[in-house]
Motif scaffolding. Structure first.
Motif, PDB file in Angstrom:
ATOM      1  N   GLN B 311       0.803  -1.220   0.000  1.00 46.77           N
ATOM      2  CA  GLN B 311       0.000   0.000   0.000  1.00 46.77           C
ATOM      3  C   GLN B 311       0.834   1.266   0.000  1.00 46.77           C
ATOM      4  O   GLN B 311       1.897   1.323   0.615  1.00 46.77           O
ATOM      5  CB  GLN B 311      -0.930   0.019   1.219  1.00 46.77           C
ATOM      6  N   TRP B 381      10.148  12.788  11.597  1.00 45.68           N
ATOM      7  CA  TRP B 381      10.698  12.686  12.949  1.00 45.68           C
ATOM      8  C   TRP B 381      11.370  13.998  13.354  1.00 45.68           C
ATOM      9  O   TRP B 381      11.347  14.420  14.495  1.00 45.68           O
ATOM     10  CB  TRP B 381      11.729  11.558  13.001  1.00 45.68           C
ATOM     11  N   LYS B 382      11.969  14.632  12.364  1.00 49.23           N
ATOM     12  CA  LYS B 382      12.666  15.875  12.655  1.00 49.23           C
ATOM     13  C   LYS B 382      11.688  17.017  12.873  1.00 49.23           C
ATOM     14  O   LYS B 382      11.887  17.845  13.752  1.00 49.23           O
ATOM     15  CB  LYS B 382      13.600  16.191  11.494  1.00 49.23           C
ATOM     16  N   LEU B 392       6.569   5.395  17.052  1.00 49.53           N
ATOM     17  CA  LEU B 392       7.451   4.227  17.105  1.00 49.53           C
ATOM     18  C   LEU B 392       6.907   3.207  18.110  1.00 49.53           C
ATOM     19  O   LEU B 392       6.846   2.011  17.831  1.00 49.53           O
ATOM     20  CB  LEU B 392       8.866   4.652  17.481  1.00 49.53           C
ATOM     21  N   LEU B 443       7.544  -1.529   9.705  1.00 50.94           N
ATOM     22  CA  LEU B 443       8.773  -0.734   9.645  1.00 50.94           C
ATOM     23  C   LEU B 443       8.797   0.104   8.376  1.00 50.94           C
ATOM     24  O   LEU B 443       9.251   1.248   8.381  1.00 50.94           O
ATOM     25  CB  LEU B 443       9.998  -1.641   9.691  1.00 50.94           C
ATOM     26  N   PHE B 446       6.692   3.063   9.113  1.00 56.34           N
ATOM     27  CA  PHE B 446       7.364   4.028   9.991  1.00 56.34           C
ATOM     28  C   PHE B 446       8.497   4.741   9.262  1.00 56.34           C
ATOM     29  O   PHE B 446       8.627   5.956   9.333  1.00 56.34           O
ATOM     30  CB  PHE B 446       7.911   3.306  11.224  1.00 56.34           C
ATOM     31  N   GLN B 447       9.290   3.936   8.576  1.00 51.22           N
ATOM     32  CA  GLN B 447      10.456   4.511   7.929  1.00 51.22           C
ATOM     33  C   GLN B 447      10.050   5.532   6.862  1.00 51.22           C
ATOM     34  O   GLN B 447      10.640   6.600   6.758  1.00 51.22           O
ATOM     35  CB  GLN B 447      11.279   3.378   7.330  1.00 51.22           C
ATOM     36  N   PHE B 450       8.623   8.703   8.870  1.00 45.70           N
ATOM     37  CA  PHE B 450       9.385   9.439   9.863  1.00 45.70           C
ATOM     38  C   PHE B 450      10.879   9.522   9.597  1.00 45.70           C
ATOM     39  O   PHE B 450      11.552  10.379  10.122  1.00 45.70           O
ATOM     40  CB  PHE B 450       9.141   8.838  11.257  1.00 45.70           C
ATOM     41  N   MET B 451      11.413   8.574   8.826  1.00 44.33           N
ATOM     42  CA  MET B 451      12.848   8.629   8.606  1.00 44.33           C
ATOM     43  C   MET B 451      13.134   9.226   7.239  1.00 44.33           C
ATOM     44  O   MET B 451      12.242   9.522   6.477  1.00 44.33           O
ATOM     45  CB  MET B 451      13.431   7.218   8.727  1.00 44.33           C
ATOM     46  N   GLY B 452      14.408   9.366   6.957  1.00 41.36           N
ATOM     47  CA  GLY B 452      14.801   9.926   5.677  1.00 41.36           C
ATOM     48  C   GLY B 452      14.922  11.438   5.751  1.00 41.36           C
ATOM     49  O   GLY B 452      14.744  12.048   6.800  1.00 41.36           O
ATOM     50  N   GLU B 453      15.236  12.020   4.620  1.00 48.41           N
ATOM     51  CA  GLU B 453      15.431  13.458   4.568  1.00 48.41           C
ATOM     52  C   GLU B 453      14.094  14.185   4.650  1.00 48.41           C
ATOM     53  O   GLU B 453      13.108  13.743   4.063  1.00 48.41           O
ATOM     54  CB  GLU B 453      16.112  13.831   3.249  1.00 48.41           C
ATOM     55  N   LEU B 454      14.118  15.270   5.342  1.00 46.35           N
ATOM     56  CA  LEU B 454      12.925  16.115   5.408  1.00 46.35           C
ATOM     57  C   LEU B 454      12.969  17.022   4.193  1.00 46.35           C
ATOM     58  O   LEU B 454      13.302  18.196   4.278  1.00 46.35           O
ATOM     59  CB  LEU B 454      12.970  16.924   6.708  1.00 46.35           C
ATOM     60  N   LYS B 460       7.954  20.989   6.325  1.00 46.17           N
ATOM     61  CA  LYS B 460       8.962  21.594   7.183  1.00 46.17           C
ATOM     62  C   LYS B 460       8.375  22.383   8.341  1.00 46.17           C
ATOM     63  O   LYS B 460       9.024  22.561   9.359  1.00 46.17           O
ATOM     64  CB  LYS B 460       9.887  22.475   6.356  1.00 46.17           C
ATOM     65  N   ASN B 461       7.189  22.869   8.173  1.00 48.96           N
ATOM     66  CA  ASN B 461       6.619  23.650   9.270  1.00 48.96           C
ATOM     67  C   ASN B 461       5.276  23.100   9.706  1.00 48.96           C
ATOM     68  O   ASN B 461       4.286  23.807   9.809  1.00 48.96           O
ATOM     69  CB  ASN B 461       6.501  25.115   8.862  1.00 48.96           C
TER      70      ASN B 461
END
Lengths: 804, 522
Positions: B311, B381-382, B392, B443, B446-447, B450-454, B460-461
């Motif tokens: 998905q 995440w950032k 998480l 995972l 989630f990844q 939340f992970m990786g480059e923003l 960003k805001n």
């Protein structure tokens, strides 16, 4: 319950061991981990290659007080664990006939219809041995992290995670049953996920994190099945009730297993549990995650590869060893399927990983493969019943491998330092810094260093370089690539000496290093079987001897490339740790571990070893006697043989000598090709360098088909096509039937009911229209009426039906 | 027992209706009053359900706090409520999830956009009333009424405040469930008329005593047909593969709170019905059909996980993961061991918590970005560290991480199915494969968020979490950890009832050859 009273009982004290780090985790996570928002593009500490900057975005950077508080909390937690461990070990030493009697305490945890579970702690000789190693190693890693992570904007988070990691490892060590062990085991898996993916912005990091978690998870679930089956058969998961109970072991060995004919229950459970370890300790074929796990910060690598996670896999095997052995007797050449699995998987892994390590240029990757290989030694040793030797090697390896990882971390840190120097500082102030390099590394904090270091990390961000896959904009420089190093012994003497000690220990330098003694024990056990003509023993002996040779060689290669000769790059020339707190906290652990890398080996010297035996083991091998007291079936002692000892000498010294000749006598100069390429041939070297293409292979046979299947077959075809299609068809069918009924309804029922009233209404309108007063209309109506009457008349009289 | 005034169960059942009536008299414009009346009602109900728990006697397997009024005595139909180990915790789960659902709707963009706020909360309270009714009622006819009543508010919640294809989803949901319940209605009418009463405990007692019997000779005899009549209704609700296809649509289109309630409580009505009605009323048919149903459950586990992996829509991913997780629950039930059924009951709670949590998280992201496409996120995440950390925990709870609640359920279900007399070990092995797949798709979820480059400007805001968002997530995280570390208080209540239930259905409960003397595990 009265806490004082509870703790005054020596049995209960072990409960507290994991509490310190776990509490530290909670406190840091919930209270002290506070970040301030800093605008990333304004500079500050924020950006470096691990933390990309985003113009216009305010990014969280750990506040100074939070950084300090988190370090203090984390250190307190792990030191508390260490002190309590010492107290527990002391208590254990006070128990008469320790081993037969142990310290244990448990509470009821969950009731279910069929029995239920207890959770408890157990301190037996195996636990004591781990409690001497693990908390000490964890504490040193914490100290190291103070310096190594000093400029990371997420240092507080880092401390909370390694605290959880330590807590989970200690839980696993003191667990008295498989379920609690499994809980600790999985939480470590989670922590390694979080820590490998610590710099989660980097694709290489989060990919490695997911890979590590899912790979180990595959193995863990199989292990969980084994645990569930064990519970279904015995009704308990307690170590004391299963593996230290001869009756249960015999019963399991005689009971035929489900599904697989010819296998005993003990065999099936054993295989499931061993697969768990194959995942956790990165044995072939589930080894692929471990080298990628190098994406994490270096203290994490030490944590994963030495003190915690991978050791946990071996520790679980050691714990359950009597179960694997049940029904067999490797000392007499009778192997059970789990033993054979370990012997084969372990020895193959040992040599397989050692060959890959030959061709790696990344300083941490060499160590990663070396770890896989050394764990293979332990697993193989267990496969031939060398329980004590495997345990011994686990402990010595933990010390020297933690040392090597942290020393390599120092090297990387030093290289980054040097890189900054080259890229950032003008040449005119170089003299000043060269001067600084000559001062002792352990010097007290000097003024100006912090500013220097801070600036250095700024520079990393602006240069936007990176580790591994991280593609850089500017000229790419990899501070982990050994080809960029050389000559570091001059600028980083303490790191060099400790690295050398660790390396020699790993290489098995005879007589004075810990690695020699533990490796020798394994070979001794294997040789014993060879003399009796046991096949698996012979396999293990030959493969491990070759691996030991390779190990010695690649270790010397690594040290030669890193520290010997002249600097091959400008960066290497200026590589150093700087001075002050950072340098101190990064050096102290190395020195402590170097001590253990040498002296830890003397607790397990074979009593018949010439000279050394009479010095260190006058009353029999102390480690052997201690660790086996709790086993229900004691392993037999193996006599002394010269062949394995001479083999140890030969492979250790031979590998070291060859490495010395190739990489120390004639150190590589800048731009020179690794002489190994010529010797091995380009094809073989490339194959080794690419790790026998296992990642690519797994991608092709597992990942891509799974992705394709899930998207195209499972989702598009089955779910949307067949299942929803059938549903929609049914729906449409009912709609058609409905429509049909509706139409029928409209015609018949409505047509009659509604039609009647409507007709009356319409008729009214119609009649009204008729009264329009228009003559033409009247005529038309009359004409129509006449036609209708004629037709009706014709129909009723059969005029139109005359035709046949 | 019947003359001691109102039973606490009755009070808990009708409180939402009281709130409903109050809400009717609040003017539409008083948004604040409407919200807080609804929230207050659900919180008071939750509190009273906790009081009910506190007064519950876990050692007693029988129905407690019973209340019974006659309604149509000539047919044996009446108001008959009570709690035992099977439904007590389900009632608490319902009141808990409803409080969460209502609180999470406070800032819902879609309600502000489409208006009719009062109607929304009226439906919520009506839904709560009906769901509690389904769990506590012991009379087949009244049960059926409550069962059908739950459809109506959900239909409107999806149909009015849902996504773009909300009408399609609402109709599909309604018709699908309705089709199943018609069969159940026929079956329960037959059972009731044959037994002369619609009171379930009396029917079960009759079956036990042999005074009522539905013959079973072959897979399609009377008992089997009755069994299937009930089963299909429950199977659609759960949903069991391949009757699941209403679920992803309903979830994707439903407003956040709707998804939370759907996953958290409504699906459990099906699995609860299986334990409450199928096993004791049709024991022989249950045993006979168990392997087939377990097969469907196991297919659902693997299938749901696999489809979930494909998905790109966050909500769909979570919806299919529900199919997989509910498969575990059904497997545990039809293992017919007490540990398996207890595992299923706790897993219903766990699934409510973790999947409810996932839908809340998806909803919060949706509120901020107005898209459910995974590709629109990355590096969150950032931007939202707190949401990252909470997510998480919820993700790990959903994938069965030891130390969190999901593991307790999965592990006990595995143990139960492994020791089952009616199922082979193969089911357990394949089900375990589902745990591996769960790790992969969760995972992945989630990844990718939340992970990786923003790297997306819009991300960003993102606004910080609102107070009510934190207030709904915190209890979920706390419960996930609490049940994971200390499952006993949550599992013990069902112990005695399940034990006696299993004794009624299958007397002997182990096939796996055991060591004769080994089981000294206290």
């Amino acid at each position: 319950m009265d806490l004082g009273q509870f703790l005054s009982d020596a049995n209960n004290l072990a409960w507290l061991i994991p509490v310190g780090p776990l509490l530290a985790f909670l406190v840091i996570t919930l209270i002290t981990n506070k970040a301030t928002l800093v605008s990333a593009d304004e500079g500050g500490h924020y950006a470096d290659h691990n933390h990309p900057a985003y113009p216009g975005l305010k990014v969280p950077v750990v506040a100074d007080w939070s950084r300090v508080a988190s370090i203090v909390v984390g250190m307190s937690g792990v030191i508390a664990a260490w002190l309590i461990s010492i107290a527990v070990v002391t208590n254990a030493a006070g128990v008469a006939d320790f081993g037969k009697y142990v310290l244990e305490s448990s509470v009821r945890w969950m009731d279910t219809g069929a029995g239920g579970f207890s959770m408890g702690v157990l301190v037996d000789p195996a636990t004591v041995a781990m409690l001497i190693m693990v908390p000490l190693a964890c504490t040193l890693i914490f100290i190291y992290s103070i310096g190594y992570m000093a400029h990371d904007p997420r240092q507080a988070r880092f401390f909370s995670l390694i605290a959880l990691f330590s807590g989970a490892m200690l839980t696993l060590v003191v667990a008295d049953n498989l379920l609690l062990l499994f809980v600790g085991w999985e939480i470590m898996g989670l922590c390694s996920f979080m820590l490998i993916g610590f710099w989660f912005e980097k694709p290489s990091a989060y990919k490695a994190a997911v890979k590590a978690f899912t790979t180990t998870r595959v193995a863990d679930v199989i292990m969980l099945l084994g645990i569930a089956y064990l519970y279904a058969v015995t009704g308990t998961l307690s170590f004391r009730e299963i593996v230290y109970n001869v009756e249960v072991l015999e019963g399991l060995a005689e009971l035929p297993a489900i599904i697989i004919p010819g296998l005993s229950a003990a065999g099936l459970i054993g295989i499931c549990l061993i697969i768990g370890t194959i995942g956790k300790s990165a044995q072939f074929p589930l080894h692929v995650w471990l080298p990628d796990a190098m994406e994490g910060p270096t203290p994490v690598s030490a944590m994963i590869h030495a003190a915690a996670m991978v050791s946990a896999g071996i520790f679980a095997l050691l714990r359950m060893f009597p179960l694997f052995e049940a029904g067999g007797h490797p000392h007499d050449g009778v192997y059970t399927p789990p033993l054979l699995l370990m012997a084969i998987a372990g020895s193959l892994t040992a040599i397989f990983a050692a060959t890959i390590a030959l061709a790696q240029n990344d300083v941490k990757k060499v160590l990663a493969y070396s770890t896989i290989s050394q764990l293979g030694f332990m697993v193989a040793a267990l496969g031939i019943g060398a329980f004590v030797a495997a345990f011994f090697h686990l402990l010595t390896h933990a010390f020297f491998k933690a040392l090597l990882f942290m020393a390599s971390g120092s090297v990387i840190h030093g290289m980054e330092h040097g890189e900054h120097h080259v890229h950032h500082h003008a040449h005119d102030d170089e003299d000043e810094h060269d001067h600084a390099h000559e001062t002792p590394l352990l010097a007290a904090e000097s003024h100006g260093h912090d500013a220097h270091d801070t600036a250095s990390h700024d520079a990393h961000g602006h240069d936007a370089h990176g580790h591994g896959e991280h593609t850089a904009h500017a000229p790419h420089f990899d501070p982990q690539d050994m080809m960029n190093m050389g000559g570091l012994r001059k600028t980083m003497p303490v790191t060099f000496i400790t690295f050398l000690i660790g390396g020699l220990s790993l290489a098995g330098f005879p007589l004075v290093t810990a690695g020699f003694w533990s490796k020798d024990e394994i070979l001794l056990d294997a040789w014993y079987g060879v003399t009796n003509g046991y096949g698996p023993h012979a396999l293990v002996f030959v493969l491990l001897a070759i691996s030991a040779f390779l190990t010695a060689f690649y270790t010397m290669r690594q040290i030669g490339l890193t520290f010997m000769g002249e600097a091959r790059t400008e960066e290497a020339k200026h590589a150093n740790l700087g001075r002050g707190v950072v340098a101190f906290t990064m050096t102290l652990p190395l020195v402590v571990l170097a001590f253990f890398a040498i002296f830890a080996g003397f607790v397990g010297v074979h009593p018949d070893f010439p000279i050394f035996g009479s010095i260190f083991s006058p009353n029999g091998n102390p480690f052997f006697d201690f660790i086996t007291t709790s086993l229900a079936v004691k392993p037999e002692k193996v006599g002394f043989y010269w062949v394995p000892v001479l083999t140890s000498f030969a492979v250790g010294l031979g590998g070291i000598g060859l490495g010395y000749l190739m990489y120390w006598r004639k150190p590589l100069v800048a731009g020179q090709e690794d002489p190994l390429v010529k010797i091995l041939g380009t094809t073989l070297h490339t194959t080794l360098k690419n790790k026998y293409y296992f990642d690519e292979l797994y991608t092709i046979i597992f990942i891509l088909p799974a992705q394709w299947f899930s998207k195209n077959v499972a989702y598009e075809f089955l779910d949307k096509g067949v299942i929803d299609g059938t549903l929609h068809f049914t729906g449409r069918l009912f709609t058609w039937i409905g429509d049909f009924i509706k139409v029928m309804n409209a015609w018949l029922i409505d047509g009659f009911g509604d039609g009647l009233s409507e007709m009356i209404g319409r008729a009214g309108i119609w009649f009204r229209r008729m009264q329009s007063g228009s003559v033409q209309q009247y005529l038309l109506i009359v004409a129509l009426a006449a036609i209708v009457i004629v037709i009706v008349f014709a129909l009723s009289t059969g005029v139109l039906q005359a035709a046949p | 027992m019947e003359n001691t005034g109102l039973s606490l169960v009755t009070v808990v059942l009708f409180l939402p209706l009281v709130g409903f009536s109050i809400l009717l008299f609040i003017p539409d414009a008083q948004s604040r009053n409407i919200k807080y009346t609804a929230l207050g009602t659900s919180l008071v109900t939750f509190a009273l359900s906790l009081v009910m728990w506190a007064n519950f006697d876990a050692a007693n397997p029988a129905l407690q706090m019973v209340q019974r009024w006659e309604w149509l005595p000539q047919y044996g139909i009446g108001y008959y409520v009570g709690i035992d180990g099977l439904n007590m915790i389900m009632v608490v789960l319902t009141t808990f999830i409803m409080s969460i659902g209502i609180l999470s709707s406070f800032n819902a963009h879609v309600i502000q956009e489409r208006g009719r706020e009062k109607l929304y909360y009226l439906f919520m309270l009506l839904l709560q009333w009906a769901m509690i009714g389904v769990f506590v009622v012991q009379d087949l006819i009244i049960f059926y009424i409550f069962w059908e009543v739950t459809l109506v508010p959900m239909y409107f919640l999806v149909g009015i405040w849902g996504g773009e294809k909300r009408v399609y989803a609402a109709v599909k949901f309604f018709l699908y469930t309705m089709a199943g319940s018609i069969l159940m209605l026929l079956a329960l009418l037959y059972v009731g008329t044959q037994a002369g009463t619609f009171a379930v405990p009396e029917i079960i007692a009759g079956i036990q005593a042999g005074t009522i019997s539905f013959p079973l000779d072959g897979l399609f005899s009377t008992q089997s047909i009755l069994f299937l009549g009930f089963f299909i209704a429950f199977a659609i609700k759960v949903p069991i593969w391949p009757l699941h296809s209403w679920l992803p649509d309903a979830h994707v289109q439903a407003p956040t709170a709707g998804s939370v309630i759907l996953a958290g409580v409504l699906l459990k009505m099906g699995s609860y019905g299986m334990i409450r009605f199928l096993l004791p009323m049709f024991p022989e048919a249950s045993v006979a059909w168990a392997p087939i149903i377990a097969l469907l459950a196991v297919i659902g586990i693997i299938y749901g996980a696999w489809v979930s992996f494909a998905q790109t829509d966050m909500k769909k991913l979570v919806a299919y993961s529900s199919v997989s997780h509910m498969g575990f629950i059904v497997l545990g039930i039809f293992a017919m061991t007490s540990i398996g059924i207890q595992g299923s009951i706790i897993q219903m709670v766990n699934h409510g918590i973790s999947t409810g949590g996932l839908f809340l998280i998806v909803g919060m992201l949706y509120e901020r970005r107005h898209t459910k496409d995974l590709a629109a996120f990355g590096g969150i995440w950032k931007a939202m560290p707190l949401l990252g950390a909470i997510s998480l925990v919820v993700v790990l709870s959903s994938m069965g991480m030891p130390g969190l609640n999901g593991f307790i359920g999965e592990f006990t279900i595995l143990l139960g199915s492994m020791g089952s007399t009616v199922l082979g070990i193969g089911f357990t092995v394949v089900a375990a494969l589902g745990i591996i797949l769960a790790a992969i798709y969760m995972l992945n979820f989630f990844q990718r968020i939340f992970m990786g480059e923003l790297d997306k400007e819009e991300n960003k805001n993102l606004p910080k979490l609102e107070w009510n968002e934190i207030a709904v997530l915190v209890p979920i995280v706390v419960l996930a950890i609490w049940i994971g570390l200390q499952p006993a208080p949550f599992m013990n209540p069902s112990d005695a009832t399940v034990e006696s239930l299993v004794a009624q259905v299958v007397p002997d409960t182990t096939t796996v050859a055991q060591l004769p003397e080994a089981g000294q595990g206290e």
